[in-house]
Design an enzyme around this catalytic site. Structure first.
Site, PDB file in Angstrom:
ATOM      1  N   ALA A   1       1.295  -1.440  -0.423  1.00 30.17           N
ATOM      2  CA  ALA A   1       0.072  -0.446   0.134  1.00 30.17           C
ATOM      3  C   ALA A   1       0.872   1.501   0.172  1.00 30.17           C
ATOM      4  O   ALA A   1       0.468   2.002   0.381  1.00 30.17           O
ATOM      5  CB  ALA A   1      -0.796   0.198   1.234  1.00 30.17           C
ATOM      6  N   GLY A   2       2.108   1.026  -0.383  1.00 26.55           N
ATOM      7  CA  GLY A   2       2.850   2.359  -1.103  1.00 26.55           C
ATOM      8  C   GLY A   2       2.130   3.419  -1.850  1.00 26.55           C
ATOM      9  O   GLY A   2       1.060   2.350  -2.521  1.00 26.55           O
ATOM     10  N   SER A   3       2.838   4.067  -2.913  1.00 22.68           N
ATOM     11  CA  SER A   3       2.765   4.892  -3.623  1.00 22.68           C
ATOM     12  C   SER A   3       1.846   4.042  -4.836  1.00 22.68           C
ATOM     13  O   SER A   3       1.089   4.416  -5.360  1.00 22.68           O
ATOM     14  CB  SER A   3       3.361   5.926  -3.946  1.00 22.68           C
ATOM     15  OG  SER A   3       4.679   5.419  -4.482  1.00 22.68           O
ATOM     16  N   TRP A   4       2.658   2.956  -5.069  1.00 21.01           N
ATOM     17  CA  TRP A   4       2.732   2.637  -6.464  1.00 21.01           C
ATOM     18  C   TRP A   4       1.207   1.453  -6.110  1.00 21.01           C
ATOM     19  O   TRP A   4       0.377   1.463  -6.814  1.00 21.01           O
ATOM     20  CB  TRP A   4       3.789   2.523  -6.944  1.00 21.01           C
ATOM     21  CG  TRP A   4       4.066   1.432  -8.207  1.00 21.01           C
ATOM     22  CD1 TRP A   4       4.869   0.391  -8.755  1.00 21.01           C
ATOM     23  CD2 TRP A   4       3.746   1.681  -9.562  1.00 21.01           C
ATOM     24  NE1 TRP A   4       4.488   0.118 -10.128  1.00 21.01           N
ATOM     25  CE2 TRP A   4       3.607   0.971 -11.404  1.00 21.01           C
ATOM     26  CE3 TRP A   4       2.486   3.121 -10.392  1.00 21.01           C
ATOM     27  CZ2 TRP A   4       3.307   1.449 -11.697  1.00 21.01           C
ATOM     28  CZ3 TRP A   4       1.661   2.990 -11.310  1.00 21.01           C
ATOM     29  CH2 TRP A   4       2.155   1.908 -11.988  1.00 21.01           C
TER      30      TRP A   4
ATOM     31  N   TYR B   1       1.574   9.119   0.934  1.00 20.91           N
ATOM     32  CA  TYR B   1       2.339   8.551  -0.029  1.00 20.91           C
ATOM     33  C   TYR B   1       1.327   9.550  -1.492  1.00 20.91           C
ATOM     34  O   TYR B   1       2.367   9.995  -2.358  1.00 20.91           O
ATOM     35  CB  TYR B   1       1.967   7.531  -0.381  1.00 20.91           C
ATOM     36  CG  TYR B   1       3.460   6.308   0.503  1.00 20.91           C
ATOM     37  CD1 TYR B   1       4.463   6.943  -0.181  1.00 20.91           C
ATOM     38  CD2 TYR B   1       2.582   5.456   1.059  1.00 20.91           C
ATOM     39  CE1 TYR B   1       5.112   5.042   1.285  1.00 20.91           C
ATOM     40  CE2 TYR B   1       3.368   5.039   2.194  1.00 20.91           C
ATOM     41  CZ  TYR B   1       4.794   4.955   2.281  1.00 20.91           C
ATOM     42  OH  TYR B   1       5.507   4.319   2.429  1.00 20.91           O
TER      43      TYR B   1
ATOM     44  N   LYS C   1      17.503   1.130 -14.767  1.00 18.68           N
ATOM     45  CA  LYS C   1      17.457   2.278 -15.433  1.00 18.68           C
ATOM     46  C   LYS C   1      17.234   3.671 -13.986  1.00 18.68           C
ATOM     47  O   LYS C   1      17.823   4.680 -13.570  1.00 18.68           O
ATOM     48  CB  LYS C   1      15.723   3.032 -16.011  1.00 18.68           C
ATOM     49  CG  LYS C   1      14.355   1.735 -14.833  1.00 18.68           C
ATOM     50  CD  LYS C   1      13.814   2.890 -14.427  1.00 18.68           C
ATOM     51  CE  LYS C   1      12.453   2.548 -13.347  1.00 18.68           C
ATOM     52  NZ  LYS C   1      12.328   3.166 -12.517  1.00 18.68           N
TER      53      LYS C   1
ATOM     54  N   SER D   1      11.018  10.947  -9.404  1.00 15.51           N
ATOM     55  CA  SER D   1      11.484   9.623  -9.613  1.00 15.51           C
ATOM     56  C   SER D   1      12.825   9.987  -8.314  1.00 15.51           C
ATOM     57  O   SER D   1      13.163  10.468  -7.716  1.00 15.51           O
ATOM     58  CB  SER D   1      13.073   9.322 -10.801  1.00 15.51           C
ATOM     59  OG  SER D   1      13.956   8.798 -10.704  1.00 15.51           O
TER      60      SER D   1
ATOM     61  N   GLU E   1      15.113   2.492  -5.075  1.00 13.78           N
ATOM     62  CA  GLU E   1      16.363   1.073  -5.269  1.00 13.78           C
ATOM     63  C   GLU E   1      17.214   0.635  -5.871  1.00 13.78           C
ATOM     64  O   GLU E   1      17.946  -0.293  -5.559  1.00 13.78           O
ATOM     65  CB  GLU E   1      14.866   0.615  -6.455  1.00 13.78           C
ATOM     66  CG  GLU E   1      14.021  -0.544  -5.935  1.00 13.78           C
ATOM     67  CD  GLU E   1      13.678  -1.444  -4.892  1.00 13.78           C
ATOM     68  OE1 GLU E   1      14.449  -2.078  -4.825  1.00 13.78           O
ATOM     69  OE2 GLU E   1      12.573  -0.892  -4.559  1.00 13.78           O
TER      70      GLU E   1
END
Length: 342
Positions: free
Chosen positions: A12-15, A52, A192, A255, A282
């Site tokens: 349940a984070g932002s993404w 978030y 990336k 980002s 990450e």
């Protein structure tokens, strides 16, 4: 829309919140699970993820479920959206509760820390024979949750599952493509993040737009060469999963990895920079795994290697830049695009 299929989104984070909201708005029965029961309760009451995504109103159809077993009960589709370092443990946790026909997907980007294994390898090891898919591409959570135009791609060895997951997410302002190159899609989404630190450092040092463009282009070269060595398809890395995600992450200030680079380029210590960002970055773990893979395949990836050295405090950003710029002159592609020495 895929009818009569229930989706459990784990994380349940932002993404995770953004993807759960997207599916719920698509009339897909969707449950959102997270470890913080109090935060989930607050989300249910306010229809906001205050930590978030505080400015985004969440759909009334979205169900918030703090109990993992209940979240997975009757769910034919599972979408894991946790940081890469927690991916292996969540696979272990869900195993007793998965429905026999449940298919597993993930929107996590990165490798297993310490081994460099791809996430699809972990899924195949724990759930052999079960359909699996990765959801990836250039997509900031805030913009997706706000309904701004976005595009991703879903890759799976099971064409039907890739199609079904893409349909679950596909919406008027959200294009979801599908493909079958899981390894390539995962590599682009992970690598990336490392390259975004490099462009962030350059921008933090005010090196200009020429430097940014050069780093993105040569970074793409590194991604392609490592991908081909690993067996990825070049077209996957030239698409949304690779080039698209690379451009977004290297140029967009939403980002976390770019923001880390910006902070380092402006002279902040890495611990301070990560603390100020307040979420998992990450690239800190992924840089080590990219280096491990490059060494295994005897590849020279100077930008990725330089980022790793900066993140470990082995060189300063200025020293890393000097190392890059002092490399010998050579043809851009001495033996073709995919030569180890390119």
């Amino acid at each position: 829309m895929v009818e009569r299929l229930t989706l459990a989104v784990l994380g349940a984070g932002s993404w995770g919140t953004a993807l759960a909201a997207l599916a719920a708005r698509n009339q897909v029965p969707t449950r959102l699970w997270g470890r913080d029961a109090a935060a989930l309760k607050a989300m249910e009451q306010t229809r906001r993820n205050q930590r978030y995504l505080p400015d985004v109103e969440l759909p009334t159809e979205l169900v918030y479920e703090p109990d993992l077993a209940a979240a997975l009960r009757g769910a034919q589709l599972v979408l894991i959206v946790v940081p890469s370092h927690a991916f292996s443990s969540i696979l272990e946790e869900i195993q007793p509760y998965l429905e026999p026909d449940a298919r597993i997907s993930w929107a996590t980007k990165g490798f297993e820390p310490g081994t460099g294994r791809f996430l699809h390898e972990l899924v195949a090891e724990r759930f052999p024979g079960r359909a699996a898919a990765v959801v990836t591409g250039p997509s900031f959570a805030k913009e997706v949750a706000s309904g701004m135009p976005s595009a991703v791609t879903v890759h799976s060895d099971d064409d039907a599952f890739a199609h079904d997951m893409a349909l679950v997410l596909h919406a008027p302002n959200f294009r979801a493509y599908s493909g079958s190159d899981v390894l390539g899609a995962e590599l682009g989404g992970a690598m990336k993040n490392v390259l975004a630190v490099a462009t962030g450092v350059a921008d933090g040092m005010d090196l200009g737009l020429n430097a940014r463009a050069g780093l993105i282009t040569r970074g793409m070269n590194e991604m392609l060469r490592l991908g081909v060595a690993l067996g990825a398809r070049p077209e996957t890395l030239m698409g949304l999963a690779g080039l698209g995600d690379l451009v977004l992450t290297c140029t967009g200030d939403l980002s976390r990895n770019r923001r880390l680079g910006l902070a380092l380029g402006r002279g902040k210590a890495i611990d301070e920079a990560v603390r100020e960002i307040g979420q998992v970055v990450e690239s800190v773990l992924t840089a080590d795994e990219v280096a491990r893979l490059a060494a295994k395949h005897n590849l020279d990836l100077p930008i990725s290697s330089g980022v790793r050295a900066v993140l470990h405090g082995e060189v300063t950003p200025a020293e890393g830049l000097k190392m890059l710029m002092s490399r010998e002159q050579k043809p851009e592609y001495p033996k073709g695009l995919f030569s180890p020495a390119a």
